[in-house]
Motif scaffolding. Structure first.
Motif, mmCIF file in Angstrom:
data_model
loop_
_atom_site.group_PDB
_atom_site.id
_atom_site.type_symbol
_atom_site.label_atom_id
_atom_site.label_comp_id
_atom_site.label_asym_id
_atom_site.label_seq_id
_atom_site.Cartn_x
_atom_site.Cartn_y
_atom_site.Cartn_z
ATOM 1 N N ALA A 132 37.810 -36.643 -2.976
ATOM 2 C CA ALA A 132 36.706 -37.330 -3.627
ATOM 3 C C ALA A 132 36.214 -36.520 -4.820
ATOM 4 O O ALA A 132 36.293 -35.287 -4.830
ATOM 5 N N THR A 133 35.702 -37.237 -5.812
ATOM 6 C CA THR A 133 35.085 -36.624 -6.975
ATOM 7 C C THR A 133 33.764 -37.335 -7.241
ATOM 8 O O THR A 133 33.701 -38.571 -7.196
ATOM 9 N N VAL A 134 32.712 -36.572 -7.487
ATOM 10 C CA VAL A 134 31.424 -37.142 -7.871
ATOM 11 C C VAL A 134 31.409 -37.233 -9.391
ATOM 12 O O VAL A 134 31.564 -36.225 -10.084
ATOM 13 N N VAL A 135 31.238 -38.451 -9.909
ATOM 14 C CA VAL A 135 31.374 -38.708 -11.341
ATOM 15 C C VAL A 135 30.054 -39.221 -11.907
ATOM 16 O O VAL A 135 29.394 -40.079 -11.313
ATOM 17 N N ASP A 136 29.678 -38.676 -13.057
ATOM 18 C CA ASP A 136 28.515 -39.155 -13.808
ATOM 19 C C ASP A 136 28.976 -39.396 -15.230
ATOM 20 O O ASP A 136 29.122 -38.466 -16.011
ATOM 21 N N GLY A 137 29.234 -40.676 -15.562
ATOM 22 C CA GLY A 137 29.801 -40.990 -16.866
ATOM 23 C C GLY A 137 31.204 -40.429 -16.981
ATOM 24 O O GLY A 137 32.081 -40.743 -16.180
ATOM 25 N N GLU A 138 31.403 -39.554 -17.964
ATOM 26 C CA GLU A 138 32.712 -38.924 -18.158
ATOM 27 C C GLU A 138 32.785 -37.550 -17.520
ATOM 28 O O GLU A 138 33.788 -36.856 -17.646
ATOM 29 N N GLN A 139 31.729 -37.151 -16.825
ATOM 30 C CA GLN A 139 31.657 -35.800 -16.287
ATOM 31 C C GLN A 139 31.895 -35.778 -14.790
ATOM 32 O O GLN A 139 31.316 -36.565 -14.039
ATOM 33 N N ASP A 140 32.775 -34.881 -14.320
ATOM 34 C CA ASP A 140 32.989 -34.638 -12.898
ATOM 35 C C ASP A 140 32.017 -33.560 -12.443
ATOM 36 O O ASP A 140 32.062 -32.426 -12.925
ATOM 37 N N LEU A 141 31.140 -33.908 -11.506
ATOM 38 C CA LEU A 141 30.088 -32.992 -11.081
ATOM 39 C C LEU A 141 30.475 -32.146 -9.874
ATOM 40 O O LEU A 141 29.979 -31.031 -9.712
ATOM 41 N N ALA A 142 31.304 -32.678 -9.004
ATOM 42 C CA ALA A 142 31.724 -31.968 -7.790
ATOM 43 C C ALA A 142 32.971 -32.652 -7.265
ATOM 44 O O ALA A 142 33.245 -33.813 -7.588
ATOM 45 N N ASP A 143 33.731 -31.942 -6.458
ATOM 46 C CA ASP A 143 34.883 -32.571 -5.830
ATOM 47 C C ASP A 143 35.126 -31.944 -4.468
ATOM 48 O O ASP A 143 34.510 -30.943 -4.093
ATOM 49 N N GLY A 144 36.009 -32.560 -3.704
ATOM 50 C CA GLY A 144 36.280 -32.044 -2.372
ATOM 51 C C GLY A 144 37.381 -32.797 -1.672
ATOM 52 O O GLY A 144 37.907 -33.793 -2.176
ATOM 53 N N ARG A 145 37.703 -32.294 -0.501
ATOM 54 C CA ARG A 145 38.710 -32.921 0.350
ATOM 55 C C ARG A 145 38.192 -32.941 1.779
ATOM 56 O O ARG A 145 37.559 -31.981 2.236
ATOM 57 N N LEU A 146 38.440 -34.036 2.467
ATOM 58 C CA LEU A 146 38.088 -34.169 3.878
ATOM 59 C C LEU A 146 39.337 -34.557 4.645
ATOM 60 O O LEU A 146 40.020 -35.525 4.288
ATOM 61 N N VAL A 147 39.652 -33.798 5.687
ATOM 62 C CA VAL A 147 40.850 -34.048 6.487
ATOM 63 C C VAL A 147 40.439 -34.324 7.928
ATOM 64 O O VAL A 147 39.678 -33.555 8.525
ATOM 65 N N LEU A 148 40.946 -35.425 8.464
ATOM 66 C CA LEU A 148 40.765 -35.764 9.873
ATOM 67 C C LEU A 148 42.012 -35.345 10.638
ATOM 68 O O LEU A 148 43.126 -35.772 10.313
ATOM 69 N N LEU A 149 41.830 -34.506 11.649
ATOM 70 C CA LEU A 149 42.929 -34.054 12.494
ATOM 71 C C LEU A 149 42.762 -34.630 13.889
ATOM 72 O O LEU A 149 41.639 -34.785 14.375
ATOM 73 N N HIS A 150 43.888 -34.908 14.544
ATOM 74 C CA HIS A 150 43.841 -35.430 15.911
ATOM 75 C C HIS A 150 44.992 -34.865 16.716
ATOM 76 O O HIS A 150 46.154 -34.912 16.301
ATOM 77 N N ASP A 151 44.651 -34.302 17.870
ATOM 78 C CA ASP A 151 45.637 -33.832 18.833
ATOM 79 C C ASP A 151 45.284 -34.474 20.175
ATOM 80 O O ASP A 151 44.292 -34.094 20.803
ATOM 81 N N PRO A 152 46.053 -35.478 20.620
ATOM 82 C CA PRO A 152 45.718 -36.171 21.878
ATOM 83 C C PRO A 152 45.628 -35.238 23.079
ATOM 84 O O PRO A 152 44.911 -35.544 24.043
ATOM 85 N N ALA A 153 46.327 -34.094 23.020
ATOM 86 C CA ALA A 153 46.291 -33.146 24.133
ATOM 87 C C ALA A 153 45.050 -32.260 24.111
ATOM 88 O O ALA A 153 44.806 -31.502 25.050
#
Length: 224
Positions: A71-92
């Motif tokens: 994801a990127t937080v955008v204000d007009g032409e400016q990128d204010l912040a960015d990040g990544r979110l990962v969902l992990l799953h282990d049934p065990a």
């Protein structure tokens, strides 16, 4: 600002240059129902329009099943912040997670010099994460992470650039599962976007804010 790159560890430690792939789409019929439900909840989440988000290939070897968003937080032409979110799953299940799901994130943004000089900045940034989760009424366990601030000074051919400071939050937590076996990942995604917006300096979105939008539909969950 470029979107977050690299691999997140499931302990919110380092992010390195490990190879990432699309997962094994041929195993789609074997994806556990709780993981499918968790991914569907991510797709159905309603997000602020300033947060541009897309599905990306998940990191490999962290868990049997993974789903990643940038994801990127955008204000007009400016990128204010960015990040990544990962969902992990282990049934065990996983001893360190104390559950079968784990959310792992990296968030980063440029800082104003006066904010970067605040000695309480790391504690404040961590409180933004926990506060975003609590504000959404979410229960979670085993939180861990780091808050890092870095400064850059430019010399020689780059000396015309002003000094720059950056904050980086790496974190992971275990979302509590519902009786059906899947956590409310949509609400966790919304809380994460609240964190991104706060790091970017945007005002909070009010309850029932009509400006929120639904995450675009993309390809299905991936397994390794």
């Amino acid at each position: 600002m470029a979107a977050a790159q690299g691999r997140l560890s499931d302990g919110a430690g380092g992010m390195d240059d490990a190879k990432e792939g699309d997962g094994n789409a041929g195993r789609a019929d074997q994806v556990p129902l709780p993981f499918r439900a968790a991914v569907d909840a991510l797709r159905a989440a309603r997000l602020r329009p300033q947060v541009e988000i897309e599905q990306v290939p998940p990191p490999q070897r962290l868990a049997p099943y993974a789903h990643a968003l940038e994801a990127t937080v955008v204000d007009g032409e400016q990128d204010l912040a960015d990040g990544r979110l990962v969902l992990l799953h282990d049934p065990a299940g996983h001893d360190a997670w104390r559950g079968t799901f784990r959310l792992v994130t990296l968030v980063r943004a440029e800082l104003e010099p006066e904010m970067a000089a605040d000695p309480l900045l790391p504690e404040v940034c961590w409180s933004w994460l926990t506060g975003a989760l609590q504000a959404r009424g979410l229960t979670y366990g085993e939180p861990s992470g780091t808050v890092t601030r870095a400064g850059s000074h430019y010399f020689g051919g780059l000396s015309a650039r002003p000094p720059a400071s950056q904050i980086e939050i790496r974190a992971s937590w275990t979302p509590r599962e519902s009786p059906g076996g899947a956590p409310d990942t949509g609400a966790h995604l919304a809380a994460w976007c609240d964190l991104l917006a706060q790091v970017a300096g945007l005002p909070p979105a009010g309850p029932g804010d009509a400006s929120v939008v639904t995450l675009p539909q993309r390809r299905g969950p991936q397994s390794r």
